[in-house]
Design a protein around this motif. Structure first.
Motif, PDB file in Angstrom:
ATOM      1  N   SER A   2       0.834  -1.184   0.000  1.00 17.69           N
ATOM      2  CA  SER A   2       0.000   0.000   0.000  1.00 17.69           C
ATOM      3  C   SER A   2       0.877   1.245   0.000  1.00 17.69           C
ATOM      4  CB  SER A   2      -0.897  -0.008   1.244  1.00 17.69           C
ATOM      5  OG  SER A   2      -1.696   1.133   1.283  1.00 17.69           O
ATOM      6  N   PHE A   3       0.456   2.257  -0.760  1.00 19.31           N
ATOM      7  CA  PHE A   3       1.165   3.527  -0.859  1.00 19.31           C
ATOM      8  C   PHE A   3       0.139   4.640  -0.735  1.00 19.31           C
ATOM      9  CE2 PHE A   3       3.214   0.346  -3.456  1.00 19.31           C
ATOM     10  CZ  PHE A   3       4.527   0.411  -3.038  1.00 19.31           C
ATOM     11  N   ALA A   4       0.527   5.732  -0.086  1.00 21.76           N
ATOM     12  CA  ALA A   4      -0.404   6.843   0.078  1.00 21.76           C
ATOM     13  C   ALA A   4       0.242   8.147  -0.358  1.00 21.76           C
ATOM     14  CB  ALA A   4      -0.860   6.953   1.524  1.00 21.76           C
ATOM     15  N   ALA A   5      -0.537   8.962  -1.031  1.00 23.87           N
ATOM     16  CA  ALA A   5      -0.186  10.342  -1.368  1.00 23.87           C
ATOM     17  C   ALA A   5      -1.498  11.108  -1.222  1.00 23.87           C
ATOM     18  CB  ALA A   5       0.368  10.443  -2.786  1.00 23.87           C
ATOM     19  N   TRP A   6      -1.709  11.647  -0.031  1.00 23.72           N
ATOM     20  CA  TRP A   6      -3.001  12.232   0.312  1.00 23.72           C
ATOM     21  C   TRP A   6      -3.515  13.141  -0.786  1.00 23.72           C
ATOM     22  CZ3 TRP A   6      -6.337  10.961   3.924  1.00 23.72           C
ATOM     23  CH2 TRP A   6      -7.408  11.807   4.166  1.00 23.72           C
ATOM     24  N   PRO A   7      -4.688  12.985  -1.264  1.00 25.80           N
ATOM     25  CA  PRO A   7      -5.842  12.227  -0.814  1.00 25.80           C
ATOM     26  C   PRO A   7      -6.015  10.879  -1.515  1.00 25.80           C
ATOM     27  CG  PRO A   7      -6.550  13.808  -2.426  1.00 25.80           C
ATOM     28  CD  PRO A   7      -5.056  13.975  -2.282  1.00 25.80           C
ATOM     29  N   LEU A   8      -4.961  10.315  -2.065  1.00 18.54           N
ATOM     30  CA  LEU A   8      -5.053   9.036  -2.762  1.00 18.54           C
ATOM     31  C   LEU A   8      -4.304   7.947  -2.001  1.00 18.54           C
ATOM     32  CD1 LEU A   8      -4.300  10.260  -6.385  1.00 18.54           C
ATOM     33  CD2 LEU A   8      -6.525   9.637  -5.471  1.00 18.54           C
ATOM     34  N   ARG A   9      -4.776   6.730  -2.147  1.00 16.59           N
ATOM     35  CA  ARG A   9      -4.082   5.560  -1.620  1.00 16.59           C
ATOM     36  C   ARG A   9      -4.125   4.496  -2.701  1.00 16.59           C
ATOM     37  NH1 ARG A   9      -6.804   1.697   2.210  1.00 16.59           N
ATOM     38  NH2 ARG A   9      -5.402  -0.054   2.091  1.00 16.59           N
ATOM     39  N   ALA A  10      -3.012   3.809  -2.885  1.00 16.47           N
ATOM     40  CA  ALA A  10      -2.949   2.739  -3.880  1.00 16.47           C
ATOM     41  C   ALA A  10      -2.607   1.433  -3.180  1.00 16.47           C
ATOM     42  CB  ALA A  10      -1.907   3.057  -4.937  1.00 16.47           C
ATOM     43  N   VAL A  11      -3.313   0.384  -3.542  1.00 10.86           N
ATOM     44  CA  VAL A  11      -3.027  -0.965  -3.065  1.00 10.86           C
ATOM     45  C   VAL A  11      -2.589  -1.747  -4.292  1.00 10.86           C
ATOM     46  CG1 VAL A  11      -3.973  -3.001  -1.935  1.00 10.86           C
ATOM     47  CG2 VAL A  11      -4.786  -0.732  -1.278  1.00 10.86           C
ATOM     48  N   CYS A  12      -1.405  -2.386  -4.228  1.00  9.87           N
ATOM     49  CA  CYS A  12      -0.805  -3.018  -5.403  1.00  9.87           C
ATOM     50  C   CYS A  12      -0.402  -4.453  -5.113  1.00  9.87           C
ATOM     51  CB  CYS A  12       0.436  -2.259  -5.845  1.00  9.87           C
ATOM     52  SG  CYS A  12       0.186  -0.509  -6.036  1.00  9.87           S
ATOM     53  N   ARG A  13      -0.504  -5.262  -6.155  1.00  6.68           N
ATOM     54  CA  ARG A  13      -0.079  -6.656  -6.069  1.00  6.68           C
ATOM     55  C   ARG A  13       0.031  -7.212  -7.474  1.00  6.68           C
ATOM     56  NH1 ARG A  13      -2.948 -11.176  -2.334  1.00  6.68           N
ATOM     57  NH2 ARG A  13      -1.319 -12.731  -2.569  1.00  6.68           N
ATOM     58  N   TYR A  14       1.011  -8.078  -7.678  1.00  2.00           N
ATOM     59  CA  TYR A  14       1.117  -8.737  -8.975  1.00  2.00           C
ATOM     60  C   TYR A  14      -0.038  -9.714  -9.136  1.00  2.00           C
ATOM     61  CZ  TYR A  14       5.744  -6.975 -10.154  1.00  2.00           C
ATOM     62  OH  TYR A  14       6.784  -6.159 -10.488  1.00  2.00           O
ATOM     63  N   GLY A  15      -0.614  -9.758 -10.332  1.00  2.00           N
ATOM     64  CA  GLY A  15      -1.710 -10.662 -10.633  1.00  2.00           C
ATOM     65  C   GLY A  15      -1.203 -11.972 -11.196  1.00  2.00           C
ATOM     66  N   SER A  16      -2.110 -12.904 -11.358  1.00  2.00           N
ATOM     67  CA  SER A  16      -1.739 -14.229 -11.847  1.00  2.00           C
ATOM     68  C   SER A  16      -2.039 -14.402 -13.334  1.00  2.00           C
ATOM     69  CB  SER A  16      -2.481 -15.300 -11.051  1.00  2.00           C
ATOM     70  OG  SER A  16      -3.875 -15.093 -11.163  1.00  2.00           O
ATOM     71  N   VAL A  17      -2.865 -13.537 -13.883  1.00  2.00           N
ATOM     72  CA  VAL A  17      -3.277 -13.660 -15.280  1.00  2.00           C
ATOM     73  C   VAL A  17      -2.422 -12.734 -16.139  1.00  2.00           C
ATOM     74  CG1 VAL A  17      -5.212 -13.388 -16.867  1.00  2.00           C
ATOM     75  CG2 VAL A  17      -5.616 -14.199 -14.556  1.00  2.00           C
TER      76      VAL A  17
END
Length: 139
Positions: free
Chosen positions: A36-51
């Motif tokens: 998770s990364f935040a740059a107020w007022p945004l937050r990003a949740v990231c993960r590599y996918g399987s497809v």
């Protein structure tokens, strides 16, 4: 238009295949192990996918708790998508070529409506931070 000229121009589109829509991928994104990364007022949740697919797929979320009127929620989502569309190369160019698809959820955290320039600047900041985190080879 020559082939070389076509290669030089980059299309700034936000196609359907670049949108994160599968429930399975969304549930996996919010499970344990995501970054998770935040740059107020945004937050990003990231993960590599399987497809396999595009370099990055994105989900934009603005809560009804922050904006009661759908008009305001849609305005914020439109601004976030526009900032993503224009500046996604900051992230996708930094990802390794052989990496799987990076799934990203972008969440609005503030109760205030911000102007587009602020949203765009924070989105660029967020994409650079994600690129730094995911472009490093794992050892």
């Amino acid at each position: 238009m020559t082939n070389f000229a076509r290669m030089e121009t980059r299309r700034n589109t936000f196609r359907k295949r670049e949108r994160l829509t599968w429930k399975r991928d969304i549930d996996a994104l919010f499970d344990k192990g995501s970054r998770s990364f935040a740059a107020w007022p945004l937050r990003a949740v990231c993960r590599y996918g399987s497809v396999p697919g595009p370099r990055a797929r994105v989900l934009v979320s603005v809560s009804k708790r922050h904006f009661r009127h759908a008009v305001d929620r849609n305005l914020v989502k439109r601004r976030i998508r526009e900032a993503w569309r224009l500046h996604r190369s900051l992230l996708t160019d930094a990802l390794p070529a052989d990496s799987p698809t990076l799934n990203i959820a972008i969440i609005w955290l503030s109760d205030d409506l911000r102007d587009y320039e602020t949203t765009e600047r924070k989105m660029q900041n967020l994409m650079l931070r994600i690129a730094d985190a995911f472009s490093m080879p794992k050892s």
